[in-house]
Write a protein that holds these residues in place. Structure first.
Motif, PDB file in Angstrom:
ATOM      1  N   VAL A  31       4.203  10.650   1.273  1.00 28.46           N
ATOM      2  CA  VAL A  31       2.525  10.731   1.266  1.00 28.46           C
ATOM      3  C   VAL A  31       2.230   9.507   0.248  1.00 28.46           C
ATOM      4  O   VAL A  31       1.160   8.959   0.687  1.00 28.46           O
ATOM      5  N   GLU A  32       2.903   8.952  -0.509  1.00 30.56           N
ATOM      6  CA  GLU A  32       2.561   7.965  -1.534  1.00 30.56           C
ATOM      7  C   GLU A  32       2.246   6.547  -0.702  1.00 30.56           C
ATOM      8  O   GLU A  32       1.393   5.807  -0.931  1.00 30.56           O
ATOM      9  N   THR A  33       3.100   6.549   0.468  1.00 31.21           N
ATOM     10  CA  THR A  33       2.957   5.138   1.398  1.00 31.21           C
ATOM     11  C   THR A  33       1.633   5.262   1.756  1.00 31.21           C
ATOM     12  O   THR A  33       0.660   4.273   1.863  1.00 31.21           O
ATOM     13  N   VAL A  34       1.229   6.430   2.230  1.00 37.27           N
ATOM     14  CA  VAL A  34      -0.199   6.431   3.115  1.00 37.27           C
ATOM     15  C   VAL A  34      -1.263   6.377   2.102  1.00 37.27           C
ATOM     16  O   VAL A  34      -2.219   5.673   2.262  1.00 37.27           O
ATOM     17  N   ARG A  35      -0.960   6.906   0.863  1.00 37.62           N
ATOM     18  CA  ARG A  35      -1.968   6.860  -0.144  1.00 37.62           C
ATOM     19  C   ARG A  35      -2.227   5.353  -0.522  1.00 37.62           C
ATOM     20  O   ARG A  35      -3.241   4.714  -0.854  1.00 37.62           O
ATOM     21  N   LYS A  36      -1.016   4.641  -0.674  1.00 37.21           N
ATOM     22  CA  LYS A  36      -1.044   3.180  -0.873  1.00 37.21           C
ATOM     23  C   LYS A  36      -2.098   2.344   0.023  1.00 37.21           C
ATOM     24  O   LYS A  36      -2.844   1.464  -0.126  1.00 37.21           O
ATOM     25  N   ARG A  37      -1.525   2.525   1.539  1.00 34.68           N
ATOM     26  CA  ARG A  37      -2.084   1.818   2.345  1.00 34.68           C
ATOM     27  C   ARG A  37      -3.770   2.254   2.519  1.00 34.68           C
ATOM     28  O   ARG A  37      -4.497   1.291   2.504  1.00 34.68           O
ATOM     29  N   LYS A  38      -4.167   3.480   2.223  1.00 37.55           N
ATOM     30  CA  LYS A  38      -5.750   3.881   1.993  1.00 37.55           C
ATOM     31  C   LYS A  38      -6.247   3.023   1.251  1.00 37.55           C
ATOM     32  O   LYS A  38      -7.534   2.703   1.400  1.00 37.55           O
ATOM     33  N   LYS A  39      -5.597   2.880   0.092  1.00 33.45           N
ATOM     34  CA  LYS A  39      -6.186   2.154  -1.152  1.00 33.45           C
ATOM     35  C   LYS A  39      -6.531   1.069  -0.820  1.00 33.45           C
ATOM     36  O   LYS A  39      -7.261   0.040  -1.214  1.00 33.45           O
ATOM     37  N   ILE A  40      -5.304   0.291  -0.373  1.00 35.49           N
ATOM     38  CA  ILE A  40      -5.652  -1.352   0.072  1.00 35.49           C
ATOM     39  C   ILE A  40      -6.470  -1.470   1.209  1.00 35.49           C
ATOM     40  O   ILE A  40      -7.354  -2.490   1.213  1.00 35.49           O
TER      41      ILE A  40
ATOM     42  N   LYS B 214       0.392  -6.491  -5.304  1.00 33.34           N
ATOM     43  CA  LYS B 214      -0.226  -5.324  -5.534  1.00 33.34           C
ATOM     44  C   LYS B 214       0.887  -4.077  -5.616  1.00 33.34           C
ATOM     45  O   LYS B 214       0.575  -2.879  -5.725  1.00 33.34           O
ATOM     46  N   LYS B 215       2.160  -4.431  -5.342  1.00 32.37           N
ATOM     47  CA  LYS B 215       3.323  -3.590  -5.587  1.00 32.37           C
ATOM     48  C   LYS B 215       3.299  -2.574  -4.433  1.00 32.37           C
ATOM     49  O   LYS B 215       3.889  -1.379  -4.731  1.00 32.37           O
ATOM     50  N   TYR B 216       2.667  -2.985  -3.281  1.00 28.59           N
ATOM     51  CA  TYR B 216       2.652  -2.037  -2.225  1.00 28.59           C
ATOM     52  C   TYR B 216       4.271  -1.715  -1.774  1.00 28.59           C
ATOM     53  O   TYR B 216       4.441  -0.627  -1.235  1.00 28.59           O
ATOM     54  N   PHE B 217       5.115  -2.917  -1.588  1.00 24.83           N
ATOM     55  CA  PHE B 217       6.244  -2.711  -0.969  1.00 24.83           C
ATOM     56  C   PHE B 217       7.290  -2.014  -1.671  1.00 24.83           C
ATOM     57  O   PHE B 217       8.293  -1.437  -1.336  1.00 24.83           O
TER      58      PHE B 217
ATOM     59  N   VAL C 144     -14.627 -10.464 -14.331  1.00 23.47           N
ATOM     60  CA  VAL C 144     -15.612 -10.004 -13.240  1.00 23.47           C
ATOM     61  C   VAL C 144     -15.638 -10.823 -11.918  1.00 23.47           C
ATOM     62  O   VAL C 144     -15.666 -10.217 -10.976  1.00 23.47           O
ATOM     63  N   GLU C 145     -15.659 -12.097 -12.025  1.00 21.92           N
ATOM     64  CA  GLU C 145     -15.757 -13.029 -10.821  1.00 21.92           C
ATOM     65  C   GLU C 145     -14.466 -12.753 -10.165  1.00 21.92           C
ATOM     66  O   GLU C 145     -14.646 -12.668  -8.791  1.00 21.92           O
ATOM     67  N   ASN C 146     -13.350 -12.660 -10.624  1.00 22.07           N
ATOM     68  CA  ASN C 146     -12.054 -12.317 -10.072  1.00 22.07           C
ATOM     69  C   ASN C 146     -12.094 -11.273  -9.110  1.00 22.07           C
ATOM     70  O   ASN C 146     -11.522 -11.030  -8.031  1.00 22.07           O
ATOM     71  N   LYS C 147     -12.816 -10.081 -10.078  1.00 19.16           N
ATOM     72  CA  LYS C 147     -12.671  -8.833  -9.496  1.00 19.16           C
ATOM     73  C   LYS C 147     -13.757  -8.947  -8.242  1.00 19.16           C
ATOM     74  O   LYS C 147     -13.401  -8.179  -7.225  1.00 19.16           O
ATOM     75  N   ARG C 148     -14.556  -9.590  -8.043  1.00 18.57           N
ATOM     76  CA  ARG C 148     -15.588  -9.692  -6.994  1.00 18.57           C
ATOM     77  C   ARG C 148     -15.103 -10.334  -5.830  1.00 18.57           C
ATOM     78  O   ARG C 148     -15.493 -10.164  -4.869  1.00 18.57           O
ATOM     79  N   LYS C 149     -14.098 -11.483  -6.075  1.00 22.93           N
ATOM     80  CA  LYS C 149     -13.679 -11.874  -5.160  1.00 22.93           C
ATOM     81  C   LYS C 149     -12.626 -10.959  -4.257  1.00 22.93           C
ATOM     82  O   LYS C 149     -12.473 -11.463  -2.952  1.00 22.93           O
ATOM     83  N   GLU C 150     -12.108  -9.961  -4.840  1.00 19.35           N
ATOM     84  CA  GLU C 150     -11.275  -9.152  -4.017  1.00 19.35           C
ATOM     85  C   GLU C 150     -12.150  -7.907  -3.522  1.00 19.35           C
ATOM     86  O   GLU C 150     -12.555  -7.362  -4.471  1.00 19.35           O
ATOM     87  N   PRO C 151     -12.233  -7.874  -2.356  1.00 18.88           N
ATOM     88  CA  PRO C 151     -12.819  -6.249  -1.737  1.00 18.88           C
ATOM     89  C   PRO C 151     -12.425  -5.136  -2.294  1.00 18.88           C
ATOM     90  O   PRO C 151     -11.141  -5.065  -2.766  1.00 18.88           O
ATOM     91  N   LYS C 152     -13.071  -4.231  -2.459  1.00 23.74           N
ATOM     92  CA  LYS C 152     -12.765  -2.845  -2.884  1.00 23.74           C
ATOM     93  C   LYS C 152     -11.484  -2.432  -1.984  1.00 23.74           C
ATOM     94  O   LYS C 152     -10.476  -1.805  -2.482  1.00 23.74           O
ATOM     95  N   THR C 153     -11.645  -2.529  -0.570  1.00 24.71           N
ATOM     96  CA  THR C 153     -10.621  -2.229   0.300  1.00 24.71           C
ATOM     97  C   THR C 153     -10.846  -3.349   1.473  1.00 24.71           C
ATOM     98  O   THR C 153     -11.822  -4.039   1.584  1.00 24.71           O
ATOM     99  N   LEU C 154      -9.549  -3.653   1.993  1.00 25.55           N
ATOM    100  CA  LEU C 154      -9.773  -4.788   3.200  1.00 25.55           C
ATOM    101  C   LEU C 154     -10.068  -3.953   4.438  1.00 25.55           C
ATOM    102  O   LEU C 154      -9.449  -2.878   4.836  1.00 25.55           O
ATOM    103  N   THR C 155     -10.796  -4.724   5.168  1.00 28.42           N
ATOM    104  CA  THR C 155     -11.043  -4.077   6.574  1.00 28.42           C
ATOM    105  C   THR C 155     -11.031  -5.256   7.462  1.00 28.42           C
ATOM    106  O   THR C 155     -10.653  -6.418   7.191  1.00 28.42           O
TER     107      THR C 155
END
Length: 263
Positions: free
Chosen positions: A131-140, A106-109, A45-56
């Motif tokens: 489209v999958e690349t756009v989806r990945k970027r939106k998620k990160i 995150k296996k983005y590349f 839970v703590e590790n999950k909290r460290k990582e934002p839901k999305t980066l801004t």
């Protein structure tokens, strides 16, 4: 008649005590397992909290600073249809190193492409028309990385740098998703002086000395953050640089990649 002492009664207390002891141990083990599971869950839970839901733009820099401190790896490998390329990530560009490690994990590349090939200049990866690349970027997340211009991180042959937009970007913020590998060319000292005039820039004596002896793309120094270099597989880079491309420098045959962290 010989009489043997009857031991049944004398053993009973010991049997009861043994049972109680085993029961207590079982309870202790169960309690210990519960504590371990609880602590493990808490860590997750703590590790999950460290990582934002999305980066801004607001949280990316702080997150990458912490990520850089916690993740010390410096070697990654890019797999391509032409072979593998091993890259050393520089420690003196911690935000860019952390970003590349984070996106790799995150296996983005994976399944993005070397989508731009400019022979004798650079090969660029990290994007596709899928489209999958756009989806990945939106998620990160949508964010930029502050420039980390290190004077001695030259755009030499094999240097790895981050792409960026030149439009309304005076801070030279890096695009987090796209990187390129330098091929470059040889220059005489006089050619370097003319190149500096053409691009309205000034080379230091150290740059002039370096690029008059080494292949590279000196006009990109100070414009993009160099955050690593190829330590094995420049023959693969050369092979990719010679593939057939269209008028937009997009390879006619797709060149998908996968990236993994080695150490």
């Amino acid at each position: 008649m010989l009489r043997f002492p009857l031991r049944t009664k004398s053993l009973l207390p010991y049997t009861i005590l043994s049972f109680l002891f085993l029961a207590a141990c079982s309870q202790n083990n169960t309690a210990a397992d519960t504590v371990i599971r609880r602590e493990s869950t808490q860590v997750k839970v703590e590790n999950k909290r460290k990582e934002p839901k999305t980066l801004t733009e607001n949280n990316a820099q702080d997150f990458l600073k912490k990520y850089a401190a916690e993740h010390k790896e410096t070697i990654v490998e890019v797999s391509t249809p032409k072979g593998n390329i091993k890259i050393l990530l520089y420690k003196n560009t911690p935000l860019h190193r952390a970003n590349f490690l984070y996106l790799t994990k995150k296996k983005y590349f994976d399944d993005t492409w070397f989508y731009r090939v400019s022979e004798g200049h650079v090969i660029q990866a990290g994007n596709t028309d899928a489209v999958e690349t756009v989806r990945k970027r939106k998620k990160i997340g949508e964010y930029k990385i502050p420039a980390e211009m290190v004077e001695t991180n030259y755009h030499k042959y094999g240097a790895v740098a981050m792409a960026r937009s030149y439009f309304q970007n005076p801070e030279k913020l890096s695009d987090p998703y796209e990187f390129y590998i330098v091929l470059g060319k040889s220059y005489t000292r006089r050619e370097l002086e003319l190149l500096a005039e053409k691009h309205e820039m000034t080379f230091t004596d150290a740059q002039l000395d370096f690029y008059s002896k080494n292949i590279g793309s000196p006009h990109l120094d100070g414009q993009h953050t160099v955050f690593g270099e190829v330590v094995a597989g420049m023959d693969v880079v050369e092979a990719i640089s010679k593939v057939q491309v269209d008028e937009g420098e997009w390879p006619v045959v797709n060149l998908p990649i996968k990236v993994k962290v080695l150490k």
